[in-house]
Write an enzyme that holds these catalytic residues in place. Sequence first.
Site, short mmCIF file in Angstrom:
data_model
loop_
_atom_site.label_atom_id
_atom_site.label_comp_id
_atom_site.label_asym_id
_atom_site.label_seq_id
_atom_site.Cartn_x
_atom_site.Cartn_y
_atom_site.Cartn_z
N ASN A 91 0.65 -1.24 0.02
CA ASN A 91 0.01 0.10 -0.20
C ASN A 91 0.59 0.78 0.09
O ASN A 91 -0.20 2.88 -0.26
CB ASN A 91 -1.08 -0.39 1.30
CG ASN A 91 -1.45 1.51 1.58
OD1 ASN A 91 -2.21 1.49 0.47
ND2 ASN A 91 -1.21 1.93 2.46
N TYR A 158 2.95 10.83 -10.73
CA TYR A 158 1.90 9.93 -9.77
C TYR A 158 1.55 9.42 -11.08
O TYR A 158 1.27 7.88 -10.60
CB TYR A 158 0.78 10.71 -8.97
CG TYR A 158 0.11 10.04 -8.24
CD1 TYR A 158 0.42 9.16 -7.00
CD2 TYR A 158 -1.34 9.75 -8.52
CE1 TYR A 158 -0.83 8.96 -6.08
CE2 TYR A 158 -2.76 9.15 -7.63
CZ TYR A 158 -1.64 8.45 -6.33
OH TYR A 158 -2.75 7.79 -5.81
N LYS A 162 1.15 4.66 -10.76
CA LYS A 162 -0.08 4.05 -10.55
C LYS A 162 -0.49 3.05 -11.65
O LYS A 162 -0.74 1.28 -11.63
CB LYS A 162 -0.81 4.61 -10.20
CG LYS A 162 -0.69 5.47 -8.49
CD LYS A 162 -0.65 4.36 -7.76
CE LYS A 162 -0.28 4.80 -6.05
NZ LYS A 162 -0.16 3.74 -5.23
N THR A 193 -8.08 10.59 3.82
CA THR A 193 -7.30 11.06 4.60
C THR A 193 -6.27 11.76 3.78
O THR A 193 -6.68 13.03 3.13
CB THR A 193 -6.43 9.76 3.68
OG1 THR A 193 -6.14 9.83 2.48
CG2 THR A 193 -6.43 8.51 3.85
#
Length: 253
Positions: A91, A158, A162, A193
């Site tokens: 994760n 990013y 991913k 988050t």
Amino acid sequence: MGRRFEGKVVVVTGGGAGIGRASARGFAGEGARVVVAGPRGESIEETVGIIEGEGGVASAVVADVTRAEDMARLVRTTVERYGALHIAHNNAGIFGKPTPVGDLDPADWQHVLDVNLTGVLLAMREEVGHMRAHGGGVIVNTASNIGYHGRRPGMAAYAASKAAVSALTKVAALDHIGDGIRINAVSPGATDTTMSLRPGESDADRAARLATAVPAGRVASTQEIVNAVLWLASEESSFVVGHDLVVDGGVTA
């Protein structure tokens, strides 16, 4: 709550906060013994303390996913402490600084890829090495709805990292299902988050922004993402191989 993971040993990387902390708690709450991994001892020890306060069994290992020797030590320590490794949730991840491609510092690009992509590879190498020698196991990788499924300006590093996690997961799944190892990914959208907060943004500001940006009208709870992780890790998904499960409230539908 069920006990789907009674007798199982689980590793969660990036377990010091957010989805990783919620995942570690979720596995422990269903009977697993959990090793919480991360680069900062204080945060992962805090996760362990929460789990133990809830009656679960957990311990911490300080480990950096970008270091092959740390991932080898993580798996080795897990097996030394609990005698096995059945499930891994890879994760750990970072956003990086939002930057247009033309202004992207190669060092920043590399750091995001090192954590988000190479970190998953290094973790899986060690996890697979143990699992295929001991009757198989299950791996769940955290990808994202930004990447293979959707893109955002300023998020090249990013998104690329991913998207590559999604592809890596699928290839690894094909490589190792014959070894008895099921490998899948979960791709969260905006989740409750700190990673989903823009600089200077409050929770209320984020809620107002996502009320129209997300078809479901809100941010996901960490538990909603963890529900998908736990399902992919459980026998309930025993015929699911190489899948990337998007949990984003309809953003990329």
